[in-house]
Design an enzyme around this catalytic site. Structure first.
Site, PDB file in Angstrom:
ATOM      1  N   ASN A   8     -10.874 -15.960 100.389  1.00 35.70           N
ATOM      2  CA  ASN A   8     -12.201 -16.294 100.913  1.00 35.70           C
ATOM      3  C   ASN A   8     -13.193 -16.261  99.751  1.00 35.70           C
ATOM      4  O   ASN A   8     -13.598 -15.189  99.319  1.00 35.70           O
ATOM      5  CB  ASN A   8     -12.578 -15.270 101.997  1.00 35.70           C
ATOM      6  N   TRP A   9     -13.533 -17.435  99.271  1.00 39.97           N
ATOM      7  CA  TRP A   9     -14.432 -17.519  98.107  1.00 39.97           C
ATOM      8  C   TRP A   9     -15.868 -17.184  98.488  1.00 39.97           C
ATOM      9  O   TRP A   9     -16.721 -17.061  97.616  1.00 39.97           O
ATOM     10  CB  TRP A   9     -14.366 -18.914  97.476  1.00 39.97           C
ATOM     11  N   LYS A  10     -16.147 -17.113  99.772  1.00 41.77           N
ATOM     12  CA  LYS A  10     -17.511 -16.851 100.256  1.00 41.77           C
ATOM     13  C   LYS A  10     -18.488 -17.858  99.613  1.00 41.77           C
ATOM     14  O   LYS A  10     -18.094 -18.992  99.375  1.00 41.77           O
ATOM     15  CB  LYS A  10     -17.899 -15.390 100.006  1.00 41.77           C
ATOM     16  N   HIS A  95     -16.273 -13.539 110.612  1.00 45.84           N
ATOM     17  CA  HIS A  95     -16.319 -12.616 109.464  1.00 45.84           C
ATOM     18  C   HIS A  95     -17.519 -11.685 109.651  1.00 45.84           C
ATOM     19  O   HIS A  95     -18.560 -12.097 110.163  1.00 45.84           O
ATOM     20  CB  HIS A  95     -16.448 -13.411 108.166  1.00 45.84           C
ATOM     21  N   GLU A  97     -19.669 -10.711 107.689  1.00 40.84           N
ATOM     22  CA  GLU A  97     -20.896 -11.205 107.055  1.00 40.84           C
ATOM     23  C   GLU A  97     -21.609 -12.199 107.967  1.00 40.84           C
ATOM     24  O   GLU A  97     -22.837 -12.278 107.985  1.00 40.84           O
ATOM     25  CB  GLU A  97     -20.567 -11.807 105.676  1.00 40.84           C
ATOM     26  N   GLU A 165     -10.611  -6.362 108.911  1.00 39.06           N
ATOM     27  CA  GLU A 165     -11.439  -6.112 107.733  1.00 39.06           C
ATOM     28  C   GLU A 165     -12.452  -5.022 108.055  1.00 39.06           C
ATOM     29  O   GLU A 165     -13.508  -5.305 108.648  1.00 39.06           O
ATOM     30  CB  GLU A 165     -12.188  -7.389 107.321  1.00 39.06           C
ATOM     31  N   GLY A 171     -15.844  -5.440  99.635  1.00 35.88           N
ATOM     32  CA  GLY A 171     -16.613  -5.455  98.396  1.00 35.88           C
ATOM     33  C   GLY A 171     -16.971  -4.081  97.862  1.00 35.88           C
ATOM     34  O   GLY A 171     -17.763  -3.972  96.921  1.00 35.88           O
ATOM     35  N   SER A 209     -11.388  -5.153  99.826  1.00 38.01           N
ATOM     36  CA  SER A 209     -11.052  -4.565  98.518  1.00 38.01           C
ATOM     37  C   SER A 209      -9.559  -4.605  98.201  1.00 38.01           C
ATOM     38  O   SER A 209      -9.017  -3.670  97.606  1.00 38.01           O
ATOM     39  CB  SER A 209     -11.596  -3.132  98.415  1.00 38.01           C
ATOM     40  N   GLY A 230     -11.308 -11.339  99.207  1.00 39.48           N
ATOM     41  CA  GLY A 230     -12.632 -11.820  98.818  1.00 39.48           C
ATOM     42  C   GLY A 230     -12.756 -11.891  97.305  1.00 39.48           C
ATOM     43  O   GLY A 230     -12.262 -12.809  96.660  1.00 39.48           O
ATOM     44  N   GLY A 231     -13.390 -10.886  96.724  1.00 39.61           N
ATOM     45  CA  GLY A 231     -13.720 -10.882  95.293  1.00 39.61           C
ATOM     46  C   GLY A 231     -12.557 -11.240  94.385  1.00 39.61           C
ATOM     47  O   GLY A 231     -12.706 -12.046  93.462  1.00 39.61           O
TER      48      GLY A 231
HETATM   49  P1  13P Z   1     -13.391  -8.198  99.192  1.00 40.36           P
HETATM   50  O1  13P Z   1     -11.930  -8.516  98.913  1.00 40.36           O
HETATM   51  O2  13P Z   1     -14.309  -8.674  98.123  1.00 40.36           O
HETATM   52  O3  13P Z   1     -13.577  -6.771  99.570  1.00 40.36           O
HETATM   53  O4  13P Z   1     -13.792  -9.060 100.480  1.00 40.36           O
HETATM   54  C1  13P Z   1     -12.987  -9.024 101.605  1.00 40.36           C
HETATM   55  C2  13P Z   1     -13.429 -10.069 102.540  1.00 40.36           C
HETATM   56  O5  13P Z   1     -14.507  -9.992 103.092  1.00 40.36           O
HETATM   57  C3  13P Z   1     -12.540 -11.221 102.743  1.00 40.36           C
HETATM   58  O6  13P Z   1     -12.937 -11.994 103.823  1.00 40.36           O
END
Ligand code: 13P
Length: 247
Positions: A8-10, A95, A97, A165, A171, A209, A230-231
């Site tokens: 997930n590149w967000k 998600h 977010e 999640e 993050g 994470s 994510g990251g």
């Molecule tokens: P991180 O891997 O950056 O913690 O993000 C997880 C995430 O929200 C994937 O959708």
């Protein structure tokens, strides 16, 4: 069951670096395919160029959200058929977010999942507790409630992936213990028996994470059928190493 690792590149990536990352991953997949399924979820502006960059590599494409309607007067939104048309086979929904930033309720997430499946997409539906919910012992109750209220009735494993999640793990560099992840995933599997057509076959991803350093341990936990990253998905080496930990 074949594990699934989705990146997930967000809201990250301009044309040059996003396409370069996709090309790099496609080259790795062609040179040495991994056992797990790998899906890239770039921002909407990069869906088509990333689709072109990964064509023929075996990598898949996913969106990060869709509207409840297929089309219409919804400025700034994307309909599920548009994602399909751009080359997606998946879409991330609910998600945390989006639940936070856009006040998306379980009912909205469910309506989006209905729209996604109607367009031929597989919905990756996210659930997870906040730090406060965890601190007050409501982790599993939160996850079960979100599943019951966010999933359309009786989807099959081809149309549904669940991503656990924990909001506090996203993050933050912190993750639940492997034992805690195992308990929640077992509870999700049990809950899916009433909610999905073939609960045993629905892939349950862990997200929050995930890094190369913890991927192998987390991937070995029962009912962890892959990751939503994510990251670390913004770094080709890290993302590939996480995927390799899934076989
Ligand atoms: P991180 O891997 O950056 O913690 O993000 C997880 C995430 O929200 C994937 O959708």
């Amino acid at each position: 069951m074949r594990k699934l690792v989705a990146g997930n590149w967000k809201m990250n990536g301009l044309m040059a670096d996003g396409v370069a990352r996709a090309r790099d991953l496609a080259a790795r997949a062609k040179a040495k395919p991994l056992a797990c399924e790998i899906v890239l979820c770039p921002p909407a502006t990069l869906l088509v160029p990333v689709a072109q960059a990964i064509a023929g590599s075996g990598l898949g494409l996913g969106g990060q959200d869709c509207h409840t309607a297929a089309a219409g007067p919804h400025t700034g939104d994307i309909g599920a058929p548009m994602l399909k048309d751009a080359g997606c086979s998946y879409v991330i929904l609910g998600h945390s977010e989006r639940r936070q930033d856009h006040k998306e309720s379980d009912a909205i997430v469910r309506a989006k999942a209905v729209a996604a499946v109607a367009a031929g997409l597989c919905a990756i539906v996210c659930v997870g507790e906040t730090a406060a919910e965890r601190a007050s012992g409501r982790t599993e109750a939160t996850v079960v409630r979100e599943l019951q209220n966010s999933l359309p009735p009786k989807l099959s494993a081809a149309a549904l992936v669940v991503a656990y999640e924990p909001v506090w793990a996203i993050g933050s560099g912190r993750t639940p213990t492997a034992q805690d992840v195992g308990s929640v995933h077992a509870r999700i599997r049990e809950t899916l028996r009433d909610l999905a057509a073939d609960a045993a076959a629905v892939r349950i991803l862990y997200g929050g994470s995930v890094k190369p350093a913890n991927a192998r341990d987390l991937a070995a936990v029962a009912n962890v059928d892959g990751f939503l990253v994510g990251g670390a998905s913004l770094n080709g080496d890290e993302f590939w190493s996480i995927a390799a930990a899934c076989g």
